[in-house]
Design a protein around this motif. Structure first.
Motif, mmCIF file in Angstrom:
data_model
loop_
_atom_site.group_PDB
_atom_site.id
_atom_site.type_symbol
_atom_site.label_atom_id
_atom_site.label_comp_id
_atom_site.label_asym_id
_atom_site.label_seq_id
_atom_site.Cartn_x
_atom_site.Cartn_y
_atom_site.Cartn_z
ATOM 1 N N ASP A 160 -24.138 -8.011 31.074
ATOM 2 C CA ASP A 160 -24.746 -9.277 31.162
ATOM 3 C C ASP A 160 -24.254 -10.247 29.881
ATOM 4 O O ASP A 160 -23.842 -11.474 30.497
ATOM 5 N N TYR A 161 -23.453 -9.450 28.492
ATOM 6 C CA TYR A 161 -22.966 -10.605 27.694
ATOM 7 C C TYR A 161 -21.649 -11.073 28.376
ATOM 8 O O TYR A 161 -20.756 -11.578 28.174
ATOM 9 N N ASN A 162 -20.977 -10.111 29.320
ATOM 10 C CA ASN A 162 -19.403 -9.743 29.414
ATOM 11 C C ASN A 162 -19.739 -11.044 30.849
ATOM 12 O O ASN A 162 -18.693 -11.972 30.681
ATOM 13 N N GLU A 163 -20.923 -11.231 31.639
ATOM 14 C CA GLU A 163 -20.496 -12.681 32.848
ATOM 15 C C GLU A 163 -21.195 -13.549 31.885
ATOM 16 O O GLU A 163 -20.559 -14.694 32.243
ATOM 17 N N ARG A 164 -21.798 -13.530 30.680
ATOM 18 C CA ARG A 164 -22.156 -14.593 29.891
ATOM 19 C C ARG A 164 -20.602 -15.747 29.265
ATOM 20 O O ARG A 164 -20.214 -16.841 29.309
ATOM 21 N N CYS A 165 -20.482 -14.161 28.591
ATOM 22 C CA CYS A 165 -18.964 -14.675 28.056
ATOM 23 C C CYS A 165 -17.899 -15.404 29.012
ATOM 24 O O CYS A 165 -17.385 -16.787 28.899
ATOM 25 N N THR A 166 -17.631 -15.256 30.544
ATOM 26 C CA THR A 166 -16.709 -15.272 31.627
ATOM 27 C C THR A 166 -17.206 -16.464 31.688
ATOM 28 O O THR A 166 -16.377 -17.975 31.626
ATOM 29 N N PHE A 167 -18.351 -16.856 31.979
ATOM 30 C CA PHE A 167 -19.040 -18.329 32.016
ATOM 31 C C PHE A 167 -18.541 -19.473 31.183
ATOM 32 O O PHE A 167 -18.156 -20.242 31.665
ATOM 33 N N HIS A 168 -18.710 -19.413 29.832
ATOM 34 C CA HIS A 168 -18.668 -20.173 29.083
ATOM 35 C C HIS A 168 -16.751 -20.671 29.170
ATOM 36 O O HIS A 168 -16.780 -21.800 29.134
ATOM 37 N N HIS A 169 -16.359 -19.893 29.278
ATOM 38 C CA HIS A 169 -14.519 -19.566 29.042
ATOM 39 C C HIS A 169 -14.864 -21.262 30.436
ATOM 40 O O HIS A 169 -13.683 -21.148 30.275
ATOM 41 N N HIS A 170 -15.108 -20.572 31.465
ATOM 42 C CA HIS A 170 -14.838 -21.225 32.404
ATOM 43 C C HIS A 170 -15.272 -22.334 32.471
ATOM 44 O O HIS A 170 -14.478 -23.580 32.736
ATOM 45 N N ALA A 171 -16.550 -22.586 32.163
ATOM 46 C CA ALA A 171 -16.794 -24.152 31.788
ATOM 47 C C ALA A 171 -15.967 -24.754 30.663
ATOM 48 O O ALA A 171 -15.913 -26.015 30.861
#
Length: 244
Positions: A160-171
């Motif tokens: 869950d945290y990894n997906e959130r972190c990856t999303f913000h990096h892509h954003a």
């Protein structure tokens, strides 16, 4: 003779061994001076390499100096401010971490957070610096059959945290791309100033960066009381960032 010295010094410079270079005579510990080297070596290209070697040696010897760690490449020298990360590089605007080998400042995550990596497939924890297994203070419950459910919960939590972190990096990458496109448009004639849009893109980049590393900080934080505050602040920042 001068030709021998020239060949010797040129070889040392090309091999990046000039800083601690000494006289080729084994009994002699004398080091050639800058004036001597410049008088012997005639190639401007070799002299330029020598000057770069001197600069690298100087920066490496000064504990309060470091190179900009922008992965895209930057030759700017930064002055450490003692806070763990410094102001943006005056040349490329990249913010470096002065305390670890991670390529950028990672507030609010600590340096130890950035060193402790976990494999998303097998959940193996290891140190990013030396690649050796991570040694946590708590007991290893993954080998205990009674704790399988807890291990599964931890794996889900990591995902869950990894997906959130990856999303913000892509954003963040999207904001950077948007800023670059706006910059190219603003250079066209008869286009009114777009400074406010560029400022908004920069704010987006910084906010997404903080949100990404907040995920790392939250994942490793075990203090439930402080985590409630952190999560509230993170949620508020994410809400305003999405609106922007």
């Amino acid at each position: 003779s001068q030709p021998c010295w020239s060949e010797y010094l040129t070889t040392r410079i090309e091999q990046n061994m000039i800083v601690n270079c000494t006289c080729p005579i084994s009994e002699c510990r004398a080091q050639p001076t800058t004036a001597f080297i410049c008088s012997i070596v005639s190639s401007e290209e070799i002299i330029a390499k020598y000057e770069k070697a001197l600069l690298r040696g100087y920066v490496e010897c000064c504990s309060n100096l470091t190179w900009c760690t922008n992965p895209q490449g930057c030759d700017q020298i930064l002055l450490k401010d003692g806070l763990g990360y410094g102001a943006a590089c005056s040349k490329c605007s990249w913010i470096s971490c002065f305390n670890c080998n991670f390529p950028e400042a990672h507030y609010p995550a600590s340096c130890s957070h950035m060193s402790h990596m976990t494999c998303a497939k097998c959940n193996h924890g290891f140190c990013w610096r030396c690649l050796k297994p991570w040694r946590p203070t708590h007991k290893d419950y993954y080998n205990c059959s009674a704790m399988v459910s807890k291990a599964a919960w931890q794996e889900k939590r990591f995902q869950d945290y990894n997906e959130r972190c990856t999303f913000h990096h892509h954003a963040r990458e999207f904001a950077t791309s948007l800023r670059n496109r706006v910059s190219s448009i603003s250079e066209m004639p008869k286009i009114r100033t777009l400074t406010f849009v560029l400022d908004a893109c920069k704010a987006l980049e910084q906010a997404r960066k903080v949100l990404a590393y907040s995920c790392v900080y939250s994942y490793y934080n075990q203090d439930t009381e402080s985590m409630d505050v952190v999560e509230q602040q993170t949620e508020s920042l994410e809400l305003h960032t999405n609106a922007l």
